[in-house]
Design a protein around this motif. Structure first.
Motif, mmCIF file in Angstrom:
data_model
loop_
_atom_site.group_PDB
_atom_site.id
_atom_site.type_symbol
_atom_site.label_atom_id
_atom_site.label_comp_id
_atom_site.label_asym_id
_atom_site.label_seq_id
_atom_site.Cartn_x
_atom_site.Cartn_y
_atom_site.Cartn_z
ATOM 1 N N GLY A 1 3.256 5.586 -9.957
ATOM 2 C CA GLY A 1 3.126 6.946 -9.868
ATOM 3 C C GLY A 1 3.499 7.748 -11.327
ATOM 4 O O GLY A 1 3.863 6.821 -12.392
ATOM 5 N N ALA A 2 3.001 8.718 -11.504
ATOM 6 C CA ALA A 2 3.482 9.547 -12.754
ATOM 7 C C ALA A 2 3.889 10.912 -12.597
ATOM 8 O O ALA A 2 3.326 11.654 -11.482
ATOM 9 N N LEU B 1 -2.306 5.405 -18.662
ATOM 10 C CA LEU B 1 -1.486 5.234 -17.384
ATOM 11 C C LEU B 1 -1.862 4.145 -16.720
ATOM 12 O O LEU B 1 -0.899 3.302 -16.095
ATOM 13 N N ALA B 2 -3.067 3.656 -16.459
ATOM 14 C CA ALA B 2 -3.553 2.478 -15.791
ATOM 15 C C ALA B 2 -3.043 1.295 -16.641
ATOM 16 O O ALA B 2 -2.684 0.306 -15.753
ATOM 17 N N ALA B 3 -2.990 1.278 -17.742
ATOM 18 C CA ALA B 3 -2.474 -0.066 -18.291
ATOM 19 C C ALA B 3 -1.055 -0.555 -18.134
ATOM 20 O O ALA B 3 -0.704 -1.501 -18.240
ATOM 21 N N PRO C 1 0.813 -1.093 -0.076
ATOM 22 C CA PRO C 1 0.183 -0.100 0.123
ATOM 23 C C PRO C 1 1.103 1.254 0.088
ATOM 24 O O PRO C 1 2.097 1.207 0.639
ATOM 25 N N LEU C 2 0.450 2.311 -0.723
ATOM 26 C CA LEU C 2 1.006 3.246 -0.802
ATOM 27 C C LEU C 2 0.396 4.733 -0.019
ATOM 28 O O LEU C 2 1.137 5.215 0.912
ATOM 29 N N LEU C 3 -0.839 4.915 -0.454
ATOM 30 C CA LEU C 3 -1.544 6.018 0.452
ATOM 31 C C LEU C 3 -2.809 5.514 0.747
ATOM 32 O O LEU C 3 -3.460 6.192 1.298
ATOM 33 N N ALA C 4 -3.140 4.499 0.525
ATOM 34 C CA ALA C 4 -4.310 3.895 1.279
ATOM 35 C C ALA C 4 -4.321 3.760 2.603
ATOM 36 O O ALA C 4 -3.581 3.745 3.268
ATOM 37 N N ALA D 1 -5.345 8.057 -9.760
ATOM 38 C CA ALA D 1 -4.593 7.790 -8.528
ATOM 39 C C ALA D 1 -5.372 7.303 -7.516
ATOM 40 O O ALA D 1 -4.788 6.616 -6.550
ATOM 41 N N ARG D 2 -6.644 7.852 -7.050
ATOM 42 C CA ARG D 2 -7.359 7.405 -5.955
ATOM 43 C C ARG D 2 -7.789 5.754 -6.300
ATOM 44 O O ARG D 2 -7.911 4.975 -5.261
ATOM 45 N N ALA D 3 -8.174 5.303 -7.462
ATOM 46 C CA ALA D 3 -8.510 4.117 -7.650
ATOM 47 C C ALA D 3 -7.464 3.142 -7.821
ATOM 48 O O ALA D 3 -7.601 1.892 -7.259
ATOM 49 N N ALA D 4 -6.033 3.436 -8.103
ATOM 50 C CA ALA D 4 -5.033 2.370 -8.128
ATOM 51 C C ALA D 4 -4.127 2.690 -6.873
ATOM 52 O O ALA D 4 -3.059 2.053 -6.962
#
Length: 552
Positions: free
Chosen positions: A323-324, A316-318, A231-234, A350-353
């Motif tokens: 991060g980007a 981006l999702a693919a 987890p990063l920011l979740a 960002a929120r979904a991933a």
């Protein structure tokens, strides 16, 4: 040092060491002494003994040390007895004895009871510098390369005055090792500045002062590498244990060691074991150096094509990136501003991933013909790292920047900053806080904006006059424009070759491409990224004229 040492001739440059002196000639010991004093090795010592008495000791040691490291006195050479060398040079024996003892302690010489003094075999000569360049190619006399501000606009008087005030105001204890987050008064000043000018949600406790955007990206990369696939920011994400480095670097196998910084001149390294490296997405075209920054901390980079509205969130999702890195207010180098739709879509990704967006606001203070585009970070400070610096507004050589970090990552970023360099120089921070607080920094920004607007206008006018039909984009902001020259001025290679012969340095747009935007190469005509901030209006006009008429 024993007086019974036998005298020997030191090896001259590239000569072999000699263990015993050659027999004296018929002229006697005086001739041998003169020959020894005039040898190339001892000639290096003569200037040091000609100095005033109080300076001779250190100067003699330095000269003897230099003679050894340069190879004038080769390893394995036996040196003369201290008494005899003192007589040869006309100095006291104690001066020679002290020099021998000091260099023996440092490892340059070795000695033994009754065995004399020798140059240590462990000493290696310094590698000589390579030959000077003899390239006859004409160096550009003027350049439109982007990225450099006008350094003559640096506010020297205001900086000097702020330096005096900061020194007078700082308590003694403030000059100790600094808070790695940055000086509290600077973080307070930056919070107000960024909120007022760029719409950033800037809590001083989430601001970290750093050595420009390059270090900010390195810190972000180290955090991403430390989190790995976790987890990063979740909610519930726990910070990874702080380490001096992260990731496997470019030589990664199952495990690797990567150096990410230095603490007081010592490399800091850590070993990270893991099957996969995290990925960050970069704009294409964009800043190629970002890839190396992330690779150095164990993060892979993938390019994403920049369209008319920015990068595509679906693409981006693919990629599976964590991060980007974006330049959404004035994309470099294309000059576009990300649309509201793209901004919203990227924040949704960002929120979904559980991803992180890094906003490089490299020239956010310079807007000319439209209202400033607010920072992306203001829309969701919990998903965006905002970065900026004084590299365009003051000078890149100051190495002074900042990052506003989402709260869950603050402690880890701060710890990695501490490990990397123990914090930013205190005096520079106090000085900059003074400039902001007194309004001097705002005045500097207005001064630069007036100058750069005039230069942009001069460039656009000159292109219209000398290259009719040229379309210029990205002119509303920043320190560069994109010039789309008609096809008749090409082909690209020929145009760039003529520019080089004319002494004008140019950067084509496709030089910033990473391969995901093939249309940059496929389109006809010549497209240039023209930086103008560092050139006066008259030099801009002269350079464009020279491009059009290189033989005049």
């Amino acid at each position: 040092m024993s007086d019974s040492q036998t005298t020997s001739s030191p090896a001259t440059a590239h000569g072999a060491p000699t263990d015993h002196a050659a027999p004296a000639s018929d002229a006697g010991p005086n001739a041998a002494r003169a020959a020894r004093a005039a040898s190339p090795a001892w000639e290096l010592l003569l200037p040091s003994v000609a100095l005033p008495a109080r300076q001779r000791g250190r100067a003699l040691q330095r000269a003897l040390r230099d003679a050894i490291t340069s190879g004038r006195i080769a390893g394995g050479t036996r040196l003369p007895a201290s008494r005899e060398l003192a007589a040869d040079l006309g100095v006291s024996r104690g001066l020679i004895t002290d020099a021998y003892e000091q260099l023996t302690a440092e490892g340059y010489l070795r000695s033994g009871q009754g065995a004399g003094t020798w140059v240590s075999g462990a000493v290696r000569c310094a590698v000589p510098a390579g030959p000077e360049r003899t390239d006859d190619a004409r160096e550009p006399a003027i350049g439109f390369l982007p990225g450099t501000p006008d350094l003559s606009l640096f506010p020297r008087a205001a900086w000097t005055a702020a330096h005096r005030r900061a020194l007078a105001r700082l308590p003694h204890e403030a000059l100790g090792y600094p808070d790695p987050r940055g000086l509290p008064e600077l973080r307070e000043a930056l919070a107000g500045l960024l909120t007022r000018r760029r719409g950033v949600v800037a809590d001083p406790e989430r601001i970290v002062v750093c050595s420009g955007v390059a270090q900010a990206l390195t810190l972000v990369g180290a955090v991403l590498a430390g989190r790995g696939g976790g987890p990063l920011l979740a909610a519930g994400a726990a910070p990874a244990p702080a380490r001096g480095g992260a990731g496997g670097g470019r030589w990664a196998g199952a495990a690797a060691t990567e150096t990410v910084g230095a603490v007081q001149g010592r490399d800091v390294a850590a070993t990270v074991v893991g099957p996969a490296r995290p990925v960050v997405a970069l704009e294409d075209p964009g800043t190629a150096a970002y890839r190396g920054l992330f690779a150095a901390v164990g993060v892979d980079a993938v390019p994403l094509a920049v369209g008319a509205e920015g990068i595509d969130p679906a693409e981006l999702a693919a990629t599976g990136a964590r991060g980007a890195v974006l330049t959404p207010s004035h994309q470099f180098p294309s000059g576009i501003a990300y649309s509201a739709r793209r901004r919203s879509g990227l924040l949704d990704w960002a929120r979904a991933a559980d991803g992180l967006l890094v906003e490089d606001d490299y020239d956010g203070d310079f807007r000319y013909d439209r209202a400033p585009v607010g920072a992306l970070q203001g829309l969701d400070p919990g998903r965006v790292v905002y970065t900026g610096s004084v590299s365009k507004s003051l000078a890149p050589g100051l190495r002074l920047g900042w990052m506003v970090v989402p709260q869950p990552l603050v402690d880890e970023v701060v710890e990695r900053k501490r490990t990397m360099d123990l914090g930013h120089p205190v005096l520079d921070q106090a000085l900059f806080a003074d400039l902001i607080g007194r309004g001097d920094y705002d005045r500097q920004l207005r001064r630069c904006q007036r100058a750069y607007r005039e230069r942009r206008d001069a460039l656009v006018t000159a292109l219209a006059e000398h290259f009719p039909g040229t379309r210029v984009t990205g002119i509303a902001a920043g320190l560069h424009v994109i010039a789309h020259l008609p096809e008749r001025y090409g082909p690209r290679e020929s145009f760039l070759a003529r520019a080089q012969r004319a002494g004008v340095a140019l950067a084509p747009l496709d030089a910033y491409a990473c391969g995901t935007a093939p249309e940059l190469h496929a389109r006809p005509g010549v497209r240039l990224v023209l930086g103008y901030a560092h050139l006066s209006p008259s030099r801009i006009v002269a350079a464009v004229r020279q491009l059009r008429h290189p033989d005049r």
